[in-house]
Design a protein around this motif. Structure first.
Motif, mmCIF file in Angstrom:
data_model
loop_
_atom_site.group_PDB
_atom_site.id
_atom_site.type_symbol
_atom_site.label_atom_id
_atom_site.label_comp_id
_atom_site.label_asym_id
_atom_site.label_seq_id
_atom_site.Cartn_x
_atom_site.Cartn_y
_atom_site.Cartn_z
ATOM 1 N N THR A 142 -0.582 6.782 -14.001
ATOM 2 C CA THR A 142 -0.575 6.954 -12.553
ATOM 3 C C THR A 142 -1.964 7.358 -12.081
ATOM 4 O O THR A 142 -2.746 7.933 -12.845
ATOM 5 C CB THR A 142 0.464 8.016 -12.128
ATOM 6 O OG1 THR A 142 0.577 8.027 -10.708
ATOM 7 C CG2 THR A 142 0.077 9.403 -12.617
ATOM 8 N N SER A 143 -2.289 7.047 -10.853
ATOM 9 C CA SER A 143 -3.587 7.396 -10.267
ATOM 10 C C SER A 143 -3.374 8.340 -9.090
ATOM 11 O O SER A 143 -2.504 8.100 -8.245
ATOM 12 C CB SER A 143 -4.332 6.152 -9.803
ATOM 13 O OG SER A 143 -4.663 5.321 -10.897
ATOM 14 N N ILE A 144 -4.163 9.400 -9.053
ATOM 15 C CA ILE A 144 -4.114 10.369 -7.968
ATOM 16 C C ILE A 144 -5.539 10.598 -7.481
ATOM 17 O O ILE A 144 -6.405 11.015 -8.253
ATOM 18 C CB ILE A 144 -3.480 11.695 -8.424
ATOM 19 C CG1 ILE A 144 -2.051 11.449 -8.931
ATOM 20 C CG2 ILE A 144 -3.486 12.721 -7.294
ATOM 21 C CD1 ILE A 144 -1.381 12.671 -9.505
ATOM 22 N N TYR A 145 -5.785 10.255 -6.217
ATOM 23 C CA TYR A 145 -7.117 10.387 -5.633
ATOM 24 C C TYR A 145 -8.189 9.685 -6.481
ATOM 25 O O TYR A 145 -9.272 10.209 -6.712
ATOM 26 C CB TYR A 145 -7.471 11.851 -5.436
ATOM 27 C CG TYR A 145 -6.642 12.555 -4.395
ATOM 28 C CD1 TYR A 145 -6.369 11.946 -3.180
ATOM 29 C CD2 TYR A 145 -6.132 13.824 -4.641
ATOM 30 C CE1 TYR A 145 -5.599 12.576 -2.210
ATOM 31 C CE2 TYR A 145 -5.352 14.471 -3.677
ATOM 32 C CZ TYR A 145 -5.098 13.832 -2.457
ATOM 33 O OH TYR A 145 -4.330 14.477 -1.501
ATOM 34 N N GLY A 146 -7.851 8.506 -6.973
ATOM 35 C CA GLY A 146 -8.808 7.709 -7.718
ATOM 36 C C GLY A 146 -8.969 8.079 -9.174
ATOM 37 O O GLY A 146 -9.728 7.422 -9.897
ATOM 38 N N ASN A 150 -2.603 9.576 -17.880
ATOM 39 C CA ASN A 150 -1.603 8.985 -18.766
ATOM 40 C C ASN A 150 -0.663 10.070 -19.255
ATOM 41 O O ASN A 150 -1.098 11.148 -19.658
ATOM 42 C CB ASN A 150 -2.268 8.322 -19.976
ATOM 43 C CG ASN A 150 -3.139 7.150 -19.572
ATOM 44 O OD1 ASN A 150 -2.765 6.359 -18.718
ATOM 45 N ND2 ASN A 150 -4.307 7.040 -20.180
ATOM 46 N N PHE A 151 0.629 9.764 -19.247
ATOM 47 C CA PHE A 151 1.640 10.697 -19.721
ATOM 48 C C PHE A 151 2.518 9.994 -20.758
ATOM 49 O O PHE A 151 2.871 8.825 -20.595
ATOM 50 C CB PHE A 151 2.509 11.207 -18.571
ATOM 51 C CG PHE A 151 1.749 12.008 -17.555
ATOM 52 C CD1 PHE A 151 1.658 13.381 -17.665
ATOM 53 C CD2 PHE A 151 1.116 11.382 -16.488
ATOM 54 C CE1 PHE A 151 0.959 14.129 -16.727
ATOM 55 C CE2 PHE A 151 0.410 12.116 -15.541
ATOM 56 C CZ PHE A 151 0.329 13.495 -15.663
ATOM 57 N N LYS A 152 2.873 10.712 -21.823
ATOM 58 C CA LYS A 152 3.647 10.116 -22.900
ATOM 59 C C LYS A 152 5.074 9.822 -22.458
ATOM 60 O O LYS A 152 5.730 10.631 -21.799
ATOM 61 C CB LYS A 152 3.657 11.039 -24.119
ATOM 62 C CG LYS A 152 2.278 11.245 -24.743
ATOM 63 C CD LYS A 152 1.632 9.910 -25.082
ATOM 64 C CE LYS A 152 0.261 10.086 -25.695
ATOM 65 N NZ LYS A 152 0.264 10.690 -27.007
ATOM 66 N N GLY A 153 5.556 8.637 -22.842
ATOM 67 C CA GLY A 153 6.903 8.210 -22.505
ATOM 68 C C GLY A 153 7.820 8.179 -23.711
ATOM 69 O O GLY A 153 7.526 8.790 -24.746
ATOM 70 N N PRO A 154 8.918 7.456 -23.610
ATOM 71 C CA PRO A 154 9.910 7.418 -24.689
ATOM 72 C C PRO A 154 9.406 6.692 -25.924
ATOM 73 O O PRO A 154 8.486 5.883 -25.870
ATOM 74 C CB PRO A 154 11.083 6.673 -24.045
ATOM 75 C CG PRO A 154 10.450 5.828 -22.987
ATOM 76 C CD PRO A 154 9.311 6.638 -22.450
ATOM 77 N N VAL A 155 10.050 6.999 -27.056
ATOM 78 C CA VAL A 155 9.690 6.423 -28.347
ATOM 79 C C VAL A 155 10.803 5.490 -28.821
ATOM 80 O O VAL A 155 11.990 5.775 -28.652
ATOM 81 C CB VAL A 155 9.471 7.539 -29.395
ATOM 82 C CG1 VAL A 155 9.325 6.962 -30.800
ATOM 83 C CG2 VAL A 155 8.238 8.359 -29.030
ATOM 84 N N PHE A 156 10.410 4.372 -29.428
ATOM 85 C CA PHE A 156 11.347 3.405 -29.993
ATOM 86 C C PHE A 156 11.043 3.238 -31.479
ATOM 87 O O PHE A 156 9.879 3.191 -31.870
ATOM 88 C CB PHE A 156 11.230 2.058 -29.282
ATOM 89 C CG PHE A 156 11.597 2.101 -27.824
ATOM 90 C CD1 PHE A 156 12.872 1.780 -27.402
ATOM 91 C CD2 PHE A 156 10.649 2.482 -26.875
ATOM 92 C CE1 PHE A 156 13.210 1.830 -26.048
ATOM 93 C CE2 PHE A 156 10.976 2.539 -25.528
ATOM 94 C CZ PHE A 156 12.260 2.221 -25.128
ATOM 95 N N ARG A 157 12.093 3.140 -32.288
ATOM 96 C CA ARG A 157 11.923 2.928 -33.725
ATOM 97 C C ARG A 157 11.711 1.441 -33.996
ATOM 98 O O ARG A 157 12.538 0.607 -33.596
ATOM 99 C CB ARG A 157 13.157 3.423 -34.486
ATOM 100 C CG ARG A 157 13.402 4.923 -34.355
ATOM 101 C CD ARG A 157 14.625 5.340 -35.159
ATOM 102 N NE ARG A 157 14.883 6.756 -34.998
ATOM 103 C CZ ARG A 157 14.326 7.715 -35.722
ATOM 104 N NH1 ARG A 157 13.489 7.389 -36.698
ATOM 105 N NH2 ARG A 157 14.615 8.983 -35.499
ATOM 106 N N MET A 158 10.632 1.111 -34.670
ATOM 107 C CA MET A 158 10.326 -0.289 -34.928
ATOM 108 C C MET A 158 11.429 -0.977 -35.726
ATOM 109 O O MET A 158 11.755 -2.150 -35.469
ATOM 110 C CB MET A 158 8.981 -0.411 -35.663
ATOM 111 C CG MET A 158 8.617 -1.827 -36.036
ATOM 112 S SD MET A 158 8.522 -2.959 -34.625
ATOM 113 C CE MET A 158 6.899 -2.586 -33.982
ATOM 114 N N ASP A 159 12.034 -0.277 -36.670
ATOM 115 C CA ASP A 159 13.087 -0.889 -37.472
ATOM 116 C C ASP A 159 14.267 -1.346 -36.617
ATOM 117 O O ASP A 159 15.011 -2.248 -37.024
ATOM 118 C CB ASP A 159 13.581 0.083 -38.544
ATOM 119 C CG ASP A 159 12.589 0.233 -39.696
ATOM 120 O OD1 ASP A 159 11.666 -0.604 -39.784
ATOM 121 O OD2 ASP A 159 12.733 1.174 -40.491
ATOM 122 N N GLU A 160 14.455 -0.730 -35.455
ATOM 123 C CA GLU A 160 15.586 -1.069 -34.598
ATOM 124 C C GLU A 160 15.274 -2.183 -33.603
ATOM 125 O O GLU A 160 16.198 -2.817 -33.082
ATOM 126 C CB GLU A 160 16.055 0.177 -33.834
ATOM 127 C CG GLU A 160 16.602 1.277 -34.730
ATOM 128 C CD GLU A 160 17.055 2.504 -33.952
ATOM 129 O OE1 GLU A 160 17.609 3.420 -34.572
ATOM 130 O OE2 GLU A 160 16.856 2.531 -32.715
#
Length: 214
Positions: A142-146, A150-160
């Motif tokens: 997201t950008s605030i005043y230019g 970055n904020f960490k989001g959800p995690v996915f398991r590659m095997d799935e």
């Protein structure tokens, strides 16, 4: 600190604590894929496909700091300060969040970066080091005043998910490759993040932005 960032953080922190699994991702090799890089354009739809699958129950997602715990889609929305509407504008069944225009703005904020984490182990039979991609993590931008955060989001398991998403690697061929194949063969460019860190200089420098455990 910008007061909007303070509001952003204080809105999220009460929702989550920290589990015993905190730090597990930090034990793996950590890389970031910039989706605006022309060599990575074949991966531009990955975030959207993962969020779509997560929203309709096709894919499981997990808390970064408690990888054994599945993340509820409603908690995901709350973490990023979005609430579920009383009814879906585009689908009154209440299941297909991704097709709801209410969430298009939110989901579009995950289309800038993808992080992934891999382990390495020595294989005696081949006498070589084998790398295995363990997790993919979405990044909220997201950008605030230019200024970009970055904020960490959800995690996915590659095997799935490895055999559930198929992508065209180049525009010159109609043949699609699985997400697992693309990551196994490293068909992209990525930047390594120092081992032991769950963020880098591009991220807002506060580990509390990660999800805790439910």
């Amino acid at each position: 600190m910008n007061r909007y960032i303070l509001i952003f953080l204080t809105a999220f922190l009460p929702l989550f604590g920290y589990g015993q699994s905190a730090g597990y991702l930090s034990e793996l090799n950590h890389y970031r894929i910039h989706l605006n890089n022309r060599t990575n354009k074949h991966l531009i739809s990955v975030s959207s496909l993962l969020l779509e699958g997560f929203s309709n129950g096709k894919f499981n997602s997990y808390y970064p700091l408690a990888l054994e715990n599945q993340l509820n889609f409603g908690d995901f929305l709350k973490h990023f300060d979005w609430s579920e509407p009383m009814y879906l504008e585009d689908d009154h069944c209440g299941e297909h969040y991704f097709n709801n225009s209410v969430y298009k703005t939110l989901f579009s904020k995950f289309n800038t970066h993808i992080d992934y984490y891999e382990s390495n182990h020595y294989e005696l039979s081949s006498q070589r080091v084998i790398r295995k991609v363990e997790f993919i993590q979405l990044i909220y931008t997201t950008s605030i005043y230019g200024r970009t955060y970055n904020f960490k989001g959800p995690v996915f398991r590659m095997d799935e998910i490895r055999n559930s998403i198929f992508l065209n690697i180049t525009s010159s061929t109609a043949e699609k490759k699985s997400l697992g194949f693309i990551f196994d063969q490293a068909i992209f460019t990525a930047v390594e993040i120092a081992k032991g860190n769950t963020f880098n200089s591009e991220d807002h420098n506060n580990r509390e932005n990660d999800f805790g455990e439910r």
